[in-house]
Design an enzyme around this catalytic site. Structure first.
Site, short mmCIF file in Angstrom:
data_model
loop_
_atom_site.label_atom_id
_atom_site.label_comp_id
_atom_site.label_asym_id
_atom_site.label_seq_id
_atom_site.Cartn_x
_atom_site.Cartn_y
_atom_site.Cartn_z
N ASP A 1 0.82 -1.21 0.00
CA ASP A 1 0.00 0.00 0.00
C ASP A 1 0.86 1.27 0.00
O ASP A 1 0.70 2.14 0.86
CB ASP A 1 -0.94 0.01 1.22
CG ASP A 1 -1.75 -1.26 1.35
OD1 ASP A 1 -2.16 -1.80 0.31
OD2 ASP A 1 -1.97 -1.72 2.49
N GLU B 1 -11.43 0.56 -3.90
CA GLU B 1 -10.77 1.08 -2.70
C GLU B 1 -9.52 1.85 -3.11
O GLU B 1 -9.28 2.09 -4.28
CB GLU B 1 -10.41 -0.08 -1.76
CG GLU B 1 -9.57 -1.16 -2.40
CD GLU B 1 -9.48 -2.43 -1.58
OE1 GLU B 1 -10.21 -2.54 -0.56
OE2 GLU B 1 -8.70 -3.32 -1.95
#
Length: 507
Positions: free
Chosen positions: A14, A175
């Protein structure tokens, strides 16, 4: 310039990047590990050094009882008006928050909590003065997709109602939203397809930050799904502009150790971004990302000094690469009680527990590598043990340790795979310090003891049983030092003289 990918190998998922002049700062998720949100610094986008962690105090990062892959999810880092902001989610409790600092090496502020729900939060400082906070909609939202509001960055107060922006292109789990501006358009980056082999990056744009958003005709702009590519699961991207006006993407992906299984975790990758004549981004020229890519862009190489393979333990603290499981008890760790050694005091907690056992570890960053340590420990009871662990989660880990068996001091190798637990090797050990090692290949861990110049392998464990496909979750393997009393506090400390990692430049 040549880009060797991944730029951050091992458990660094991420990714998010911000630039300040010619300096680049990158953050990653950390989940149940403490300290949280590692931050790296680079001046050429290829060579990175960890300068700290954003969340270093329990008041910033409460992790008590956090399950494996619980805790801190996807962070975003941004810089505005002399301050760095790191925004993230503690899914264990509290929700979305940001911390700030004027020095990215830390310390960072106490959390500023935010009202809007969801995960994967991001900030965008618009030149017009508005500050937009975007996040995804999960269980709380009437429609899955991206949601947004405006906030006051000084207080975190929400200034506008939360509004729905875009559902994505129809892939599962929209997302990881990032809003940014280029020219007359606001662009919205989104990850879809889940963070596994179906992962992808899509993009939409609008002349207004609240939309309506137009989907890119070439979506997905990044994916390796259904491709025979060296990296899989590519997605969760963040875009940024370098000091020369070029655009780049950082994103996560993973490498198989054995085909179909990956155990190092989701890693950080870098690729160039170009723009079409009608203003849509193209990642890596639309081609599959390779382990090494030649990019015709100006950059001056900037390498950081590398440390020795063998780390000795010196006060006052361990370096920023060291991790604990959940919130550690400081009194169990000492660099001064026995000068030159790391002394660990074992508690009742074990590596199987959702607690904070006495444990410090570092990420395994390459498939082919070797870890070693020198341990001085005298177990007093059958429950006492200390050694070297290869850990994916509390239910999936292997150890080589000193323990007491039938009244004798022994070296044992243990394997935990879900509900199956076994001691697979036991050998009587001589008195005094012992040198343990773990040899890592893409498919195996070999656990052994060094006696003089001779290495004795005691047992072997498959990497696949520590893989994400078996262990589940979002992290990667951590190799660490630990001790436990096995249900009661240990009366004797475990003392480690050094910790050694021998690994290649890539692999």
């Amino acid at each position: 310039m040549k880009i060797p990918n991944p730029i951050l190998p091992g458990f660094f998922p991420d990714p998010s990047v911000c630039r300040v002049g010619g300096d680049y700062y990158l953050v990653n998720s950390s989940f149940e590990y403490f300290p949280g949100v590692p931050i790296h610094h680079s001046r050429d986008l290829v060579h990175w050094r960890q300068i700290g962690n954003c969340l270093t105090r329990p008041s910033q990062l409460p992790l008590e009882g956090a399950a494996a892959s619980d805790g801190i999810y996807a962070p975003t880092i941004r810089y505005h008006d002399g301050r760095f902001y790191m925004i993230t989610t503690n899914v264990r409790g509290g929700g979305n928050f940001f911390v700030w600092t004027e020095d990215p090496a830390g310390p960072w502020s106490e959390p500023v909590w935010l009202a809007q729900k969801g995960i994967d939060p991001s900030l965008f400082f618009d030149p017009d003065g508005r500050v937009f906070f975007t996040s995804n909609g999960t269980n709380w939202a009437p429609v899955r997709g991206v949601y947004q509001c405006e906030i006051d960055p000084a207080t975190g107060r929400q200034l506008t109602e939360t509004q729905f922006l875009w559902p994505g292109t129809g892939g599962s789990f929209p997302e990881a939203p990032h809003l940014f501006r280029r020219g007359d358009y606001y662009y919205l980056l989104v990850a879809e397809g889940g963070t596994a082999e179906g992962h992808m990056v899509t993009v939409a744009r609008s002349r207004d930050p609240y939309g309506p958003f137009e989907s890119c005709p070439q979506n997905p702009i990044l994916t390796h799904r259904s491709l025979m590519a060296p990296f899989q699961g590519t997605g969760h991207a963040d875009f940024f502009e370098d000091a020369y006006g070029n655009w780049w993407a950082v994103f996560l992906g993973f490498r198989y150790g054995e085909y179909g299984w990956h155990h190092l975790g989701r890693e950080t990758f870098l690729a160039p971004v170009d723009w079409t004549a009608d203003g849509w981004p193209v990642v890596n020229g639309g081609a599959i990302l390779q382990p090494e890519t030649e990019v015709a862009r100006p950059f001056r190489e900037h390498r950081w000094p590398s440390g020795p393979d063998r780390e000795v333990f010196t006060p006052p603290t361990l370096g920023p690469a060291w991790l604990h499981l959940r919130n550690p008890l400081p009194e169990r760790y000492s660099l001064t009680d026995r000068p030159g050694w790391l002394r660990l005091h074992g508690g009742a907690e074990t590596l199987d527990d959702l607690a904070s056992p006495t444990f410090v570890g570092q990420r395994q960053r390459h498939h082919q590598c070797r870890f070693a340590t020198c341990l001085d420990f005298e177990p007093a009871t059958a429950g006492d043990e200390a050694g070297l662990t290869v850990l994916a989660s509390n239910q999936h880990h292997y150890e080589i340790a000193v323990a007491r068996r039938d009244g004798k001091r022994c070296v044992v190798v243990k394997r935990r795979i879900g509900t199956l637990a076994a001691e697979v090797a036991c050998a009587e050990a001589e008195s005094g310090p012992l040198e343990f090692f773990v040899e890592c290949t893409p498919t195996e861990y070999r656990f052994g003891v060094l006696r003089g110049e001779t290495a004795h392998v005691l047992a072997v464990g498959e990497t696949r049983y520590l893989s994400t496909q078996v262990a589940g979750g979002y992290t990667g393997v951590i190799v660490g030092l630990y001790t436990t009393g096995g249900g009661a506090p240990s009366t004797n400390p475990a003392e480690f003289a050094w910790f050694e990692i021998k690994q290649p430049a890539s692999g």
